[in-house]
Every structure is written in structure tokens, then in C-alpha cells.
Design a protein around this motif. Structure first.
Motif, short mmCIF file in Angstrom:
data_model
loop_
_atom_site.label_atom_id
_atom_site.label_comp_id
_atom_site.label_asym_id
_atom_site.label_seq_id
_atom_site.Cartn_x
_atom_site.Cartn_y
_atom_site.Cartn_z
N CYS A 113 11.68 11.44 3.92
CA CYS A 113 12.93 12.08 3.49
C CYS A 113 12.63 13.25 2.58
O CYS A 113 13.53 13.95 2.14
CB CYS A 113 13.85 11.08 2.79
N GLN A 114 11.38 13.47 2.27
CA GLN A 114 10.91 14.60 1.45
C GLN A 114 11.52 14.60 0.06
O GLN A 114 11.72 15.64 -0.54
CB GLN A 114 11.23 15.93 2.15
N HIS A 138 19.29 12.34 6.42
CA HIS A 138 18.59 12.63 5.17
C HIS A 138 17.62 11.54 4.74
O HIS A 138 16.57 11.82 4.20
CB HIS A 138 19.60 12.83 4.03
N TYR A 180 23.06 16.69 -0.78
CA TYR A 180 22.68 15.35 -0.36
C TYR A 180 23.36 14.37 -1.30
O TYR A 180 23.34 14.56 -2.51
CB TYR A 180 21.18 15.12 -0.48
N MET A 203 14.56 12.09 -5.54
CA MET A 203 14.30 13.16 -6.52
C MET A 203 15.12 12.98 -7.81
O MET A 203 14.59 12.97 -8.91
CB MET A 203 14.63 14.50 -5.86
N GLN A 204 16.44 12.84 -7.65
CA GLN A 204 17.32 12.72 -8.81
C GLN A 204 16.92 11.54 -9.70
O GLN A 204 16.79 11.67 -10.91
CB GLN A 204 18.76 12.48 -8.33
N ASN A 205 16.72 10.40 -9.06
CA ASN A 205 16.45 9.20 -9.85
C ASN A 205 15.07 9.24 -10.50
O ASN A 205 14.91 8.80 -11.63
CB ASN A 205 16.62 7.95 -8.99
N ARG A 249 15.53 -2.39 6.46
CA ARG A 249 16.35 -1.23 6.10
C ARG A 249 17.40 -1.00 7.19
O ARG A 249 17.12 -1.19 8.37
CB ARG A 249 15.48 0.03 5.98
N PHE A 301 22.86 15.11 -12.99
CA PHE A 301 22.43 16.49 -13.21
C PHE A 301 22.14 17.12 -11.85
O PHE A 301 21.99 16.43 -10.85
CB PHE A 301 21.17 16.50 -14.08
N VAL A 318 13.19 2.89 -6.22
CA VAL A 318 13.62 4.24 -6.52
C VAL A 318 13.29 5.15 -5.33
O VAL A 318 14.12 5.91 -4.86
CB VAL A 318 12.93 4.78 -7.80
N LYS A 372 14.55 13.64 -0.75
CA LYS A 372 16.00 13.83 -0.81
C LYS A 372 16.69 12.62 -1.44
O LYS A 372 17.70 12.75 -2.10
CB LYS A 372 16.57 14.06 0.59
N MET A 373 16.13 11.43 -1.20
CA MET A 373 16.77 10.23 -1.71
C MET A 373 16.31 9.84 -3.12
O MET A 373 16.99 9.10 -3.81
CB MET A 373 16.51 9.05 -0.76
N PHE A 376 12.59 5.02 -1.60
CA PHE A 376 12.69 4.14 -0.43
C PHE A 376 11.52 4.35 0.51
O PHE A 376 10.98 3.41 1.07
CB PHE A 376 13.98 4.42 0.34
N SER A 410 16.05 8.92 6.36
CA SER A 410 14.95 8.49 7.23
C SER A 410 14.76 6.98 7.26
O SER A 410 13.66 6.50 7.40
CB SER A 410 13.63 9.18 6.85
#
Ligand SMILES: Cc1cc2nc3c(=O)[nH]c(=O)nc-3n(C[C@H](O)[C@H](O)[C@H](O)COP(=O)(O)OP(=O)(O)OC[C@H]3O[C@@H](n4cnc5c(N)ncnc54)[C@H](O)[C@@H]3O)c2cc1C
Ligand code: FES
Ligand code: FES
Lengths: 392, 95, 505
Positions: free
Chosen positions: B42-43, C68, C281, B48-50, C60, C439, B6, B45-46, B8, C70
Motif C-alpha cells: 500500500c506504500q 489503496h 486516502y 503513514m498517519q498513524n 484480512r 493532521f 499499525v 497509504k494506510m 497492515f 492492498s
């Protein structure tokens, strides 16, 4: 469910309040409630620099904090939770010959109290941390049993152990008032219910002043914001914890490799806000790239602010207040993370026996009325009682 | 079994998150601090949603009821060197 | 070194690869074209693993190509953790991989993935307490393994960066379609507009998008990238328009200052009006092996193909939950990749028609309705994908798996608004479900795109999910700003009302 009556109510679920609750429960004090307005550890306790040391420069500070350092050694085992105490050492860096002289004096004092600190010259320091800018190094003092621990883990460890011993912890519950009758504490009003009790401990961190205000006591302290920054992870380059006397800053490299640092930006007034300021951010960037030129290309990844209750001499205020029976202070903490294990144990002793242990006796609140602040010249925060050059 | 990553940046799997929530770290701030999600380069960004989706599902709260936190700078990782600015007149920075 | 992933002929985009130069990657020369990113040059030369993850050292690859995710952090000319997908090559540049030994391809520390229980948060807090020496050994191991890149070895502190304080009438943050539309509508009233754009050129993600569509009041259909070039050219004609490219607005600090950094300069803005148009994003779904090199976000693929002129692979499967899946599938097809299938989570009935879908069907590309991705197959690179059917009246057997061999998986993810600055400033907002299974964090805006007096959000940053909407929102924000400044004319209100009406339609 909050019961209607507790033998003691501790306001603030930070490391101080929780350490005290744990120690009281360990000694079978009676019924204990900890009231926290947000989640456990939401205050300074999980926003701090995680630095652990006892190599200060005054009798009072060394005695108390060294007691705490001893407790840190076995804290994980005692609480059955790994607080990840990393023994990387703690280096106080001198950048000028004057600062180096101060380090020399401090080491002498520290040795007289049995601390095993070492005075390092420029070469020693650069060998230990080659990435430092040589122009900013004239020497330093190293405390090899110092280090850092995971602040969150410490909070969870205390909370978990306290709960197992029967302490009731109520997060998301705010104390809104304290009822006093005839100079004695009667009850505590919270956002959820009212609790009758005869003992209240003010461990509200940056909000200690507000809580004291609820019983009409005004504290000698003010709320200050401290800010920190974190960079993207780098391979290990900074082994020990580092405090710089010259730039009033402190820093370390986390177990993930992030460079984590904070500094005193002297121009900032007292504040309760947790927001980040641009002044402090630029100030920290200047200071850290001056100390470590290689950090210029390291990227700032996170930053935050936390608030502390700061007294004029930066030392805590612990113990009873004269006017109100049953109202106990455990606030004024700026080094409250390293100090928590000792404060918890000793203050619990006082509450159980009524006898004030000698290690915390000097931190009584009356010292300010009497005009007898505690002077310690090894702090990396500017203290109002210091005359010469602020920091030292 | 293959991992479902979830976060990365810190290699946090869906299983890690579920276990953490089950262990009682059921405030999003505690989940973050326990596992390190949102705290990588990535703070968040990748992830958060999940993470929020899994958090809402596991704690039985609708997503709409979660409070949006106040965010902090920086919105992008910024080199410290570019923040080490000159001091302007009026700044009481002492050197 | 193969060059066969380079696109030389494309039905829509003209590529003028620059002069050929040479860069060094881990000590060996790699050919590159002037003007392209390091990522493109390395990818075209066959590099697939760009980094190793921090904890388990999992391989990776390129993923977002937007700076975005990294996952492409490398050491460039001695500077650690550089996002190579955002960095343009220069002759003789020295690029080194990080955090892998002996090589990215074969990294011994990947054993950590097998011993993962040792480094899970739940493990280290609960165990390794007694005896204490055990923790010390583990801690030393952990600390030495930490970090990604090595600190740079400069010996002198950097020279101080120039600080510039500015209070423009309008500050637009983000130069995508919403930001440009806002800027255009504000400069037309003569407002002094400053626009801050993180990348080298105006246009945002549509620069790399070859879809065709029609904007309101514009008459005929055009390619997305044509629209944005046209808008950028129009803006360039206004003397009251000031563009700062390669400049990132990263913080809205307590002093009520918006901080931005650009080449050699540090900007401190205190604008009269601020328009946040920072886009979004793309975020992926979670599935087994979801971090395998060869899996791309669709915007990443667009950048690789249409910005850098490099194909991600030869055969791909597209995963999506909306019509965006068909859009990217068509673009992959046009670039010359075999699209082996599209899996979309919607059922056949709920998936509405669109020109790109018709195109896909006309090429006999299989569409798997009510399917999601279950896992990616492969160890260091994608070898295939497993799809799984979802419960749906038309599917007799939910849970049926379909395996397809491919070398690339294209994820058309959902879009998370990049509205960090707004929330740093402390604006109100909530999480809202804006389409099934997705969402967003939505700021509270009124009909005029206003968050508070003089502050506006437009485009995907504010939660828009299509191009036309973003365009109109930008327009409303720009007009509202001029009105707020008191410099609009009697047409401003009229235009505003029309735009607001268009939006509600
Ligand atoms: C940036 C920063 C760096 C620091 N670095 C170090 C360091 O390196 N080493 C060190 O030893 N110390 C450091 N400190 C200081 C240390 O963090 C604090 O001294 C310590 O955490 C204080 O603990 P506490 O429990 O007293 O306060 P807090 O952790 O602040 O806890 C107080 C709690 O009380 C709650 N509360 C307040 N009012 C109410 C109310 N009315 N009702 C209910 N609950 C209430 C708050 O929500 C809060 O959780 C640092 C602090 C900061 C901010
Ligand atoms: S993916 Fe979680 S912080 Fe980057
Ligand atoms: S940041 Fe470069 S691929 Fe995502």
C-alpha cells in the motif's frame, strides 16, 4: 557533545567510515570521531543493491574482495548484530556466446586464486532459475558463497559496535571545511563546532570530491547516480543474486519476496541528485521484463537513487595523498558495500602502523597519474577504461 | 493481548514501533528501515498517519515540526510491463 | 450461496445489475453480474477473508475498496497481486487466493501470529547470530515463507508499450469534484484541457455518496452523485476537453515529466499548467484487532453499497470523530442495515448539529459521545465491538467499556491528502493539525491555489476537508490556470475574486 580535539576525524557515517572507525577502536587507536551530515547510513550505504561477491576477474579485485568475503562470514558474530547475510549464491549471467566465453575465462582466473566458482551452461542456469527467459541465457558463473545482507543492518551493526568501543558518532553534523597548515591537516570545521586533529579520513561517498576540494585536492573520480526499483512481494522465484552482463543490471529477491534490481542506464550523465529519472525507470523495466517475462505483471512499488563516487576504472581509491599530510582517502567506492569489512580492517592497519597492506596497495590514487588503471572485466557497470563493448 | 496493527502490510504493531524508537532508531527514516513501515504494497497509504503520530508522541516532537520528506514515484504500484515502453527515436538505447 | 446481501431496492440509488455470468474462485463457480467488481461478486457469495497478511498470516477482508489498502490481493487469470476491489469481472475469469495453505479460511501458517517474537525486527537483528547454522535454518524458512503472489508464468517478454508525449495547455490529474470543477472553469475559456482519471468514470468518491447538499450558485439541494454526473456531462460537451480514464498518473520524474499509464499506452506529459486534484486516502484509527475482516472504511462501504449494490452485513456500529459518521450512518440505514450505534470521539457539546445527525436521532439510534473504539471482537470475522468512554465532564467514569454484538464495523476515518505527485515534484509543505487528533501533509499554496507558477492543488489533495471547499478550490485553480495561460477574459478576474472570497468565508 563534540570534543575540541580528536586523534582522527572520519568524514562520512556510511558503511566505509563506520567500518574504519570500528576497526581503529578495536585496535585501541585513540579518540575517534565520525561526522555524518544526516542520519547514519543515509548515503549509498543504505541505498545499494546489497550484493556480496568476490568472483571478479582481476588479481587486484579478487584478492581484496575475497578477503572481505571471509570477513563477512563472521561479521554478525563479530559485531554482535545479525546483518542477515543470506548465502544464496551469486550468478553472473551470460546471454551471448561471447559473454559465455568471457565467463569461462573469468572462472579460470578465479580458480587460479582459489575461488570456488562454477561455470554453468544454459541448462544449469535454467534449472536454478526457471523463470528466466531462455533466450537471455547462454550460461554463467556461480559463486556459491556469495549472497546479500541487509544494508541497514550492516550500518547499524558497525555503528553500534563502534560506539561500544568508545567511538563518538555525530549524526546531523556537516563538515564544512578542513584547515591545513604547511601541508598538514590541523582541524576540521563542522556545522556545530571546530575540531582540532591531525588525521582526517575522506569517507564521504558521493560527496568525496567536495571534501577533497576542502583541502585543494582534486580526485580522479566523478559522482554518478545509480537507480533501483522494487516490486510488490512475490513468492520465491529467484534464489541467487543475479548480475546480467548483457543488460548491465543486477537483481535479487529480498527476504520479504520483493524483486529488487538496478541497472546501468548508459545515457545518464554524472549527477548528484537522488531523484528518480523516467529514462532509468523505463530502461530497468525493459531489461527486467526481458530477463523475466513473468515480471511484466509484477508491480513497481518503490524506487530510489543513490550516488557513488566513481573512478575511471571503477576501483576504489584508498590511502594517503602526496600533497597533504594527514588526509586519507577511503572513497571511489562502487562496490563499497561488499568491500567495507576488508577496507575497514586494512586501512585501520595502515593508519596504526604506517605500513600499507598488500591487498589495498594497488588502490592508491597515484595509479591514474601513472596511467595504470586496474582492469577488471567482470563488472556490471560500464567502465571508461574498457575498450571493448563497454561492460563485460 | 490482541494486536494493534499499525502497518497492515508488514504486520507492525504499536508495541513494535515503541520498542524500536526506544532502542534508539529515532529518525523516521531509521524507523521505516528497521520495521518496514511505509514499505508494503500500500506504500504507506494506510499506516503513514498513524506511524507519524506514534513517532511524534514517542519522541516528544510536535507533528508540525517534522520535516515533510521528498516523496518518490510511483504514487501507485504500476506493472513493470506497462513501463517497458518502446524506445522513441533519439533514444540512444542500444539493443 | 446466499444472495441476500445484494441490494435490490434502495430509496435513492437505482441498481441495474448486469447480466449474470460465472467466474471461478479457487476452482469453484461463483455467480457474478456483468460490470461489477470481483470483490463484490465474492463478497456477495459469502467470502469474507480475501487474503492473509504477509508475516503473521492474519485473516484480512475487504477494507477500502478503493485500491489503496492492498488487502484484497488475489491471483486473477494467472496475474499475481491483483486488487480485486478495482477489477471488473469477466465471464469465466479464474481467481485464486494467495499466500494461504490449505485455504484462506484455515491457514496453517497463522501459527506465526503465536510465534510472533521470532519474526519481529527487534528479534532477528539481535539473536540468531550464533551458532550460524541456526540462522541459516531460520533464513531458509523466512525466505521460503516470503512474498504474496506467485510470479506469472509468461514465457515471452511483453511487447513494448506505446509511448505518447503530450504537452497540453492544462493537465488535470484526478476527476473528482475538485478536478472536474477545475476542468470546467478552464475549458470555458477555451483551454485545451486533458484530464487523467485512474478509475473508469469521472466523479471520484462522490459517485458513491448519497448525501444531499447545496453548492454555491446552484439553487436547490441535490444528491452528491447527481452533481458529479451533471458535471461530467457538461465536460463531455466541450471539444477542447480530453478525458483519459483508467489512466494513472504515478510519477513526476526528474526530467520534469509526469508519467501516466493507461490501457496499452504510456503517457509522458509536459503540460503548461498542471492541476493536482488527486483527492485523499481515508485512514483508520489504531485499536486492538483493527485488521479483522468485517471492519471497513466508510468510503469502502459506500463503494460496496452504492457502486456494487452489496451490503457489508446486517448489523453495524459506526466509529467516527466528525459529522461524517452521521452521514455514513444514515446511508447504511437507508441501504437496509441496522445501525446499532455511533461512537464519536467528540463530546456532546462540541458535536455540532447537521441534518444527518437529526435523522439518526429521530430513528433512536444510540450515539455514544466521547467514546472511542477499544477493540474489535472476533477471530476470523467481526462478532462485536468494545467501545471505551473518554475523559469528559459529562462522563462520570472514563474508561467504561460498552460491548455491542455486530457483524460489521464502519470506520469513518480521517482523510490524508493524496498529494504524492506534488511532493515528488519537490513542492514545499508542512504537516499541520487540521482538526483535533488529525493532521495532514499540506502543500504550500497561495490564495489562488497555486503551488508555483502553473502548478495548482485543489480539493482534498491540497488539504480541503469538505465538498463545497473542494468545489470552489477547483474553480479557483481552473480560473488561475487560464489566467496564467493568458487566455482568460475580463470576467476571469471577477470570477476569481468572488471565488476566493467565497473560500475565505
Ligand atoms: C543504487 C546503488 C546500488 C549499489 N549496489 C551495490 C552492491 O550491490 N554491492 C556493493 O558492494 N556496493 C553497491 N553499491 C555501492 C555502495 O553502496 C557504496 O560503495 C558504499 O555504500 C559506499 O559507502 P561509503 O560509506 O563510502 O559512502 P556513503 O554510504 O555514501 O556514505 C558517505 C556519507 O558521508 C556523508 N557526508 C558527505 N559529505 C559530508 C560532509 N561534508 N560532512 C559530513 N558528512 C558527509 C554522507 O551523508 C554519507 O552518509 C551501490 C550503490 C548504489 C547507489
Ligand atoms: S500499511 Fe504500512 S505499508 Fe501498507
Ligand atoms: S485495495 Fe482492495 S480492499 Fe483495499
Amino acid at each position: 557533545m563534540i570534543k575540541s580535539n580528536y586523534d582522527i576525524v572520519i568524514i562520512g557515517g556510511g558503511v566505509q567510515g563506520l567500518a574504519l572507525a570500528y576497526n581503529l577502536a578495536k585496535n585501541k587507536f585513540g579518540s575517534i570521531a565520525v561526522i555524518e551530515k544526516s542520519y547514519i547510513g543515509s548515503g549509498a550505504s543504505s541505498r545499494n543493491g546489497e550484493m556480496l561477491r568476490s568472483a571478479f576477474a582481476s588479481n587486484e579485485w579478487i584478492q581484496f574482495f575475497d578477503k572481505s568475503m571471509q570477513l563477512w562470514e563472521t561479521l554478525s558474530a563479530e559485531l554482535d548484530f545479525n546483518v542477515m547475510f543470506t548465502h544464496c549464491g551469486y550468478l553472473v549471467l551470460a546471454s551471448t556466446s561471447k559473454e559465455f566465453e568471457l565467463c569461462r575465462e573469468n572462472v579460470n582466473t578465479q580458480h587460479s586464486f582459489g575461488l570456488k566458482t562454477k561455470l554453468l551452461n544454459q541448462r544449469d542456469v535454467l534449472k536454478l532459475i526457471p523463470a528466466l527467459n531462455p533466450e537471455m541465457v547462454s550460461g554463467g558463473t556461480l559463486q556459491s558463497n556469495g549472497g546479500f545482507a541487509r544494508h541497514d543492518a550492516v550500518v547499524w551493526a558497525y555503528a553500534g559496535a563502534a560506539k561500544r568501543l568508545g567511538v563518538d558518532i555525530f549524526p546531523y553534523t556537516e563538515v564544512t571545511g578542513i584547515q591545513v597548515e604547511a601541508g598538514t591537516v590541523r582541524s576540521v570545521k563542522t556545522s556545530k563546532s571546530e575540531i582540532s586533529t591531525s588525521l582526517v579520513v575522506n569517507a564521504a561517498g558521493g560527496h568525496a570530491g567536495d571534501v577533497a576540494g576542502m583541502v585543494g585536492v582534486s580526485l580522479p573520480s566523478q559522482t554518478y547516480r545509480l537507480e533501483m526499483i522494487v516490486t510488490e512481494p512475490l513468492k520465491p522465484f529467484l534464489h541467487p543474486m543475479l548480475a546480467s552482463l548483457n543488460t548491465l543490471s543486477y537483481m535479487h529477491q529480498s527476504t520479504r519476496g520483493e524483486f529488487v534490481g538496478g541497472a546501468e542506464t548508459e545515457t545518464l550523465p554524472p549527477a548528484k541528485s537522488l531523484k528518480s529519472t523516467l529514462v532509468a525507470t523505463q530502461d530497468m523495466a525493459r531489461k527486467f521484463t526481458k530477463l523475466f517475462p513473468g515480471l511484466a505483471s509484477a508491480r513497481l512499488m518503490r524506487q530510489w537513487g543513490g550516488i557513488v563516487d566513481m573512478t575511471p576504472d571503477i576501483a576504489p581509491v584508498i590511502g594517503p595523498v602526496k600533497k597533504i599530510e594527514g588526509f586519507i582517502l577511503d572513497c571511489g567506492w562502487v562496490y563499497g558495500f561488499v568491500g567495507a569489512p576488508a577496507a575497514g580492517e586494512l586501512l585501520a592497519q595502515y593508519i596504526m602502523t604506517g605500513k600499507m597492506p598488500p591487498e589495498i596497495q594497488p588502490f592508491n590514487v597515484e595509479r591514474f597519474e601513472k596511467g595504470e588503471p586496474i582492469i577488471d572485466r567482470s563488472l556490471v557497470v560500464p567502465s571508461e577504461t574498457e575498450t571493448e563493448g563497454g561492460a563485460a | 493481548m490482541s494486536k494493534k496493527i499499525v502497518c497492515f502490510c508488514h504486520d507492525i504493531t504499536e508495541t513494535d514501533l515503541i520498542n524500536t524508537i526506544e532502542a534508539g532508531y529515532d529518525h523516521i527514516e531509521m524507523l521505516k528501515r528497521f520495521t518496514g513501515v511505509f514499505m508494503g504494497p500500500c506504500q504507506g497509504k494506510m499506516c503513514m498517519q498513524n506511524v507519524l503520530k506514534i513517532f511524534a508522541r514517542e519522541t516528544g516532537q510536535p507533528i508540525e515540526s517534522l520535516r515533510v520528506p521528498t516523496l518518490r514515484p510511483p504514487a501507485e504500484p504500476i506493472p513493470l510491463g506497462s513501463l517497458a515502453t518502446e524506445t522513441l527515436r533519439g533514444d540512444d538505447d542500444k539493443e | 450461496m446466499t444472495d441476500n446481501l445484494r441490494i435490490h431496492h434502495h430509496p435513492v440509488v437505482n441498481f441495474n445489475h448486469g447480466k449474470q455470468i460465472s467466474i471461478r474462485f479457487n476452482g469453484r463457480p461463483v455467480p457474478a453480474y456483468e460490470g461489477e467488481t470481483i470483490a463484490a461478486a465474492l463478497y456477495a457469495s459469502g467470502i469474507r477473508i480475501f487474503s492473509r497478511s504477509m508475516k503473521y498470516h492474519r485473516p484480512r477482508g475487504l477494507y477500502c475498496l478503493s485500491g489503496h489498502c492492498s488487502q484484497c490481493l488475489m491471483r486473477v487469470n494467472g496475474e499475481p497481486n491483483v486488487r480485486v476491489c478495482q477489477t471488473i469481472v469477466k465471464e469465466n475469469m479464474v481467481i485464486e487466493s494467495q499466500n494461504a495453505w490449505p485455504s484462506l479460511q484455515f491457514d496453517i501458517a497463522a501459527i506465526a501470529g503465536k510465534l510472533d517474537f521470532l519474526i519481529r525486527p527487534g528479534f532477528y537483528y539481535r539473536y540468531l547470530i550464533k551458532p550460524r547454522w541456526l540462522y541459516h535454518i531460520w533464513e531458509r524458512f523466512l525466505r521460503n515463507a516470503a512474498g504474496i503472489g506467485k510470479i506469472a508464468d509468461n514465457s515471452k517478454p511483453p511487447s513494448p508499450v506505446k509511448r505518447i508525449q503530450a504537452s497540453p495547455q492544462v493537465l488535470v490529474i484526478g476527476g473528482g469534484i475538485a478536478g472536474m470543477s477545475a476542468a470546467l472553469n478552464a475549458v470555458r475559456s477555451g483551454a485545451e484541457v486533458w484530464l487523467v482519471e485512474k478509475e473508469g468514470k469521472l466523479g471520484g468518491r462522490l459517485q458513491y455518496d448519497t448525501r444531499e447538499f447545496e453548492l454555491p450558485e446552484k439553487g436547490s439541494k441535490k444528491y452528491a452523485f447527481e452533481y458529479v454526473v451533471e458535471m461530467a456531462n457538461k465536460l463531455a460537451n466541450y471539444t477542447c476537453f480530453h478525458l483519459l480514464t483508467n489512466t494513472t498518473a504515478f510519477g513526476w520524474y526528474e526530467e520534469d515529466v509526469i508519467a501516466a499509464t493507461g490501457p496499452g499506452k504510456f503517457w509522458e506529459f509536459e503540460p503548461q499548467c498542471t492541476i493536482i486534484a488527486t483527492g485523499s486516502y481515508e485512514t483508520p484509527p489504531v485499536f486492538e484487532n483493527n485488521d479483522l475482516p468485517g471492519i471497513f472504511l466508510s468510503t469502502g462501504i459506500q463503494r460496496l453499497m452504492h457502486r456494487d449494490g452489496v451490503l457489508p452485513g446486517k448489523q453495524t456500529v459506526v466509529i467516527s470523530s466528525s459529522n461524517e459518521g452521521y452521514v455514513i450512518a444514515k446511508q447504511l440505514y437507508e441501504a437496509g442495515i441496522s445501525v446499532l450505534g455511533i461512537a464519536e470521539s467528540r463530546s456532546g457539546q462540541s458535536s455540532n448539529a447537521c441534518p444527518e445527525k437529526d435523522f439518526i436521532l429521530s430513528k433512536n439510534i444510540p450515539v455514544f459521545h466521547s467514546h472511542k473504539i477499544k477493540s474489535a471482537i472476533g477471530k476470523k470475522q467481526v462478532k462485536g465491538v468494545v467501545l471505551e468512554s473518554l475523559p469528559d465532564p459529562a462522563n462520570s467514569n472514563p474508561g467504561t467499556e460498552t460491548k455491542i454484538a455486530c457483524d460489521t464495523i464502519c470506520i469513518s476515518g480521517s482523510r490524508a491528502p493524496a498529494n504524492d505527485l506534488l511532493f515528488q515534484h519537490g513542492c514545499g509543505g508542512t504537516y499541520i493539525i487540521n482538526c483535533p487528533d488529525h493532521f495532514i501533509r499540506k502543500p504550500e499554496v497561495n490564495n489562488y491555489m497555486s503551488v508555483s507558477d502553473g502548478l495548482y492543488a485543489a480539493g482534498e489533495a491540497g488539504g480541503s476537508n469538505n465538498i463545497k471547499q473542494s468545489f470552489i478550490e477547483g474553480k479557483i485553480a481552473g480560473l488561475s490556470a487560464t489566467k496564467y495561460l493568458g487566455i482568460g477574459d475580463r470576467l476571469t478576474d471577477e470570477k476569481l475574486n468572488i471565488a476566493v472570497e467565497q473560500l475565505q468565508r
